[in-house]
Scaffold this active site. Structure first.
Site, PDB file in Angstrom:
ATOM      1  N   GLN A   1       3.981  -8.597 -10.380  1.00 54.21           N
ATOM      2  CA  GLN A   1       4.082  -7.166 -10.101  1.00 54.21           C
ATOM      3  C   GLN A   1       5.199  -6.824  -9.115  1.00 54.21           C
ATOM      4  O   GLN A   1       5.293  -5.688  -8.660  1.00 54.21           O
ATOM      5  CB  GLN A   1       2.722  -6.591  -9.669  1.00 54.21           C
ATOM      6  CG  GLN A   1       2.235  -6.991  -8.311  1.00 54.21           C
ATOM      7  CD  GLN A   1       0.791  -6.512  -8.084  1.00 54.21           C
ATOM      8  OE1 GLN A   1      -0.137  -6.998  -8.723  1.00 54.21           O
ATOM      9  NE2 GLN A   1       0.598  -5.554  -7.207  1.00 54.21           N
TER      10      GLN A   1
ATOM     11  N   SER B   1      -1.022   0.171   5.371  1.00 54.00           N
ATOM     12  CA  SER B   1      -0.398  -0.632   4.321  1.00 54.00           C
ATOM     13  C   SER B   1       0.039  -1.953   4.918  1.00 54.00           C
ATOM     14  O   SER B   1       0.481  -2.008   6.070  1.00 54.00           O
ATOM     15  CB  SER B   1       0.827   0.097   3.762  1.00 54.00           C
ATOM     16  OG  SER B   1       1.642  -0.788   3.014  1.00 54.00           O
TER      17      SER B   1
ATOM     18  N   HIS C   1      -6.041  -5.031   5.877  1.00 53.23           N
ATOM     19  CA  HIS C   1      -6.126  -4.024   6.940  1.00 53.23           C
ATOM     20  C   HIS C   1      -7.363  -3.169   6.681  1.00 53.23           C
ATOM     21  O   HIS C   1      -8.136  -3.450   5.747  1.00 53.23           O
ATOM     22  CB  HIS C   1      -4.846  -3.198   7.001  1.00 53.23           C
ATOM     23  CG  HIS C   1      -4.435  -2.620   5.669  1.00 53.23           C
ATOM     24  ND1 HIS C   1      -5.147  -1.635   5.027  1.00 53.23           N
ATOM     25  CD2 HIS C   1      -3.387  -2.917   4.848  1.00 53.23           C
ATOM     26  CE1 HIS C   1      -4.557  -1.331   3.888  1.00 53.23           C
ATOM     27  NE2 HIS C   1      -3.482  -2.105   3.741  1.00 53.23           N
TER      28      HIS C   1
ATOM     29  N   GLY D   1      -3.817  -9.497  -0.054  1.00 51.93           N
ATOM     30  CA  GLY D   1      -3.980 -10.100   1.272  1.00 51.93           C
ATOM     31  C   GLY D   1      -3.302  -9.303   2.384  1.00 51.93           C
ATOM     32  O   GLY D   1      -2.942  -8.144   2.205  1.00 51.93           O
TER      33      GLY D   1
ATOM     34  N   GLY E   1      -7.742  -0.385   5.390  1.00 50.98           N
ATOM     35  CA  GLY E   1      -7.805   0.182   4.046  1.00 50.98           C
ATOM     36  C   GLY E   1      -8.589  -0.746   3.128  1.00 50.98           C
ATOM     37  O   GLY E   1      -9.560  -0.331   2.479  1.00 50.98           O
ATOM     38  N   HIS E   2      -8.187  -2.026   3.107  1.00 56.39           N
ATOM     39  CA  HIS E   2      -8.960  -3.020   2.341  1.00 56.39           C
ATOM     40  C   HIS E   2     -10.400  -3.087   2.851  1.00 56.39           C
ATOM     41  O   HIS E   2     -11.353  -3.202   2.080  1.00 56.39           O
ATOM     42  CB  HIS E   2      -8.332  -4.409   2.480  1.00 56.39           C
ATOM     43  CG  HIS E   2      -6.919  -4.508   2.006  1.00 56.39           C
ATOM     44  ND1 HIS E   2      -5.865  -4.642   2.880  1.00 56.39           N
ATOM     45  CD2 HIS E   2      -6.385  -4.495   0.756  1.00 56.39           C
ATOM     46  CE1 HIS E   2      -4.742  -4.725   2.186  1.00 56.39           C
ATOM     47  NE2 HIS E   2      -5.016  -4.629   0.903  1.00 56.39           N
TER      48      HIS E   2
ATOM     49  N   ARG F   1       2.596  -3.361   4.224  1.00 52.45           N
ATOM     50  CA  ARG F   1       4.040  -3.266   4.417  1.00 52.45           C
ATOM     51  C   ARG F   1       4.423  -2.529   5.709  1.00 52.45           C
ATOM     52  O   ARG F   1       5.592  -2.544   6.100  1.00 52.45           O
ATOM     53  CB  ARG F   1       4.705  -2.604   3.207  1.00 52.45           C
ATOM     54  CG  ARG F   1       4.707  -3.498   1.969  1.00 52.45           C
ATOM     55  CD  ARG F   1       5.497  -2.866   0.825  1.00 52.45           C
ATOM     56  NE  ARG F   1       5.725  -3.792  -0.293  1.00 52.45           N
ATOM     57  CZ  ARG F   1       4.974  -3.867  -1.393  1.00 52.45           C
ATOM     58  NH1 ARG F   1       3.932  -3.080  -1.534  1.00 52.45           N
ATOM     59  NH2 ARG F   1       5.264  -4.733  -2.349  1.00 52.45           N
TER      60      ARG F   1
ATOM     61  N   ASP G   1      -2.589   3.908  -3.685  1.00 55.61           N
ATOM     62  CA  ASP G   1      -1.862   3.552  -4.903  1.00 55.61           C
ATOM     63  C   ASP G   1      -2.459   4.357  -6.055  1.00 55.61           C
ATOM     64  O   ASP G   1      -3.136   3.814  -6.937  1.00 55.61           O
ATOM     65  CB  ASP G   1      -1.967   2.050  -5.138  1.00 55.61           C
ATOM     66  CG  ASP G   1      -1.465   1.255  -3.937  1.00 55.61           C
ATOM     67  OD1 ASP G   1      -0.272   1.353  -3.630  1.00 55.61           O
ATOM     68  OD2 ASP G   1      -2.285   0.583  -3.283  1.00 55.61           O
TER      69      ASP G   1
END
Lengths: 283, 283
Positions: B61, B185, B34, B31, B36-37, B187, B150
């Protein structure tokens, strides 16, 4: 009956069967089939359109010191037996078809694999879980059949099937026994005639345990002690483990209740023999 | 777009779609989506009849010391974004739907998870492998899409998908970057404006590394040293790891060849940021 060695052929066949909406029953085995396996195949035959039997001596479920190289094999006889029981597909892959170069993944379980055979056979259930994940993905069974003789294995496979959201019904089938009560096992072939006679003590002791409980004993330590004394009265028998555990989590349990599993592994000669009984329907 | 929280509802829906022979593309995410997704969802949209996006902040994880509780969440925005990109199903389970009481199974990998993020994040890839096995079984995708950001995760998922005989094509998609090169990301939201500016050094350094290799450098130690010096010139950046590995097995490698992955994790403030590049098509 179709014999399939290659994964590519198997996948194509399964794809075709799924396209026809056939239900598939899987009986995973390590071969050297006996009437215990036969009972699984018969049950699968009753409940599914298609019966797949796999014969694969899975190297990953043998610990380093175990009997992988000596494990009995007789593919000609196994094939004839599967044909006789009207199996549709016999899957007999080589080890490098299942674990090709670079294979690095595994499936495993916490807690349920940490006791009984899990202590005695390092890595055993990791090997079992890994091959089951692979077979379920390859064969896409609606139902899969396992013997209650390997009660801990059955509990673990039920758990991982649910945990991993496989659409597979895992079905446990009763232990099939010889006339003197010895649980049928491919490893019984390791016994010489003297050992074979001696091995009957295992189930005799377990039956006594069941009777003591039927008579009202609730203390597992008392029951286990009686069973132990009977097995140890046989000089050729050496107990590997003898425990009472909760079937849900495979942890030792002090007081008998429903779903208490009494399980033992006993060496007779080179053979490590399993037996167990499950307490159900007590007050 | 259908939003599904329960496994029972999801399974019924997937069963119906499979009966109609629809192809399914899965985009598994945590979730806070962004671009990227977005690139994964768009690619899935192009290649499949049905696009399923999962949003699940997978507790298994995250290592004990990590940012599980602070991980950014915005389901309203995520849902709107998936709708905008014409996803068909948004799967948004609660943690106890995925890991009910008694859950005890896991999937994991040897070797490929033992380096890079696998050293720094204990149990991380075990959590990743476990959720992927579950999502693959629940959603039965024909294709599943993951970001190259990743890179180790992607390599591991490709490996376990093959090892476990899943009928899923695992597709890696290029890193999507901000204007200054920072890899997108979830993050990045941890960064304040000063940190956000500083974070651009990571990709700047990686680009320099790529250029050195394009100019003929084959010694990974030399390349890594140049990259390290540039990142360390930024006082707000702290390298967690910076390594050159063989993509096949994720083990360190001394000489650049095809499929050499240069990968780094860099702390900027509270954010641990990943970047990498892969060497392909060199002589």
């Amino acid at each position: 009956m179709l014999e399939v060695k290659n994964i590519a052929d198997l996948k194509q066949k399964i794809k075709d069967l799924k396209a026809e909406n056939k239900t598939i029953g899987l009986v995973p085995t390590m071969g050297f089939l006996h009437e215990g396996h036969g009972s699984l195949i018969k049950k699968a035959r009753e409940e599914n359109d298609i019966v797949v039997v796999s014969v694969f001596v899975n190297p990953k479920q043998f610990a380093a010191n175990e009997d992988l190289s000596n494990y009995p094999r007789d593919l000609v006889k196994d094939s004839a037996y599967c044909r006789e029981l009207h199996a549709d597909i016999l899957f007999i892959p080589d080890a490098d078809e299942i674990y090709p170069a670079g294979f690095n993944s595994f499936a495993d379980i916490y807690q349920l694999g940490d006791n009984l055979c899990g202590i005695k056979r390092a890595g055993h259930f990791r090997g079992v879980c890994t091959i089951i994940v692979k077979l379920f993905n390859l064969i896409k069974p609606n139902r899969a059949y396992f013997g209650q003789k390997d009660a801990q294995q059955l509990a673990i496979i039920k758990r991982i099937t649910a945990d991993f959201n496989f659409d597979v019904e895992v079905i446990g089938c009763p232990i099939v026994r010889e006339a003197d009560g010895l649980a049928k096992s491919s490893r019984n072939t390791y016994l010489n005639s003297e050992e074979r006679k001696a091995a009957a003590i295992i189930n005799k002791a377990m039956q006594t345990g069941q009777k003591i409980i039927a008579d009202g004993e609730k203390n597992t330590a008392v029951v286990l002690e009686k069973i132990r004394a009977i097995i140890e009265s046989e000089k050729l028998a050496r107990i590997d483990y003898l425990q009472a555990v909760d079937l849900e989590n495979m942890q030792d349990i002090a007081t008998v209740k429903n779903n208490t599993l009494f399980a033992t592994a006993v060496f007779v000669g080179k053979a490590r023999l399993l037996d167990n009984f499950l307490i159900e329907n007590i007050d």
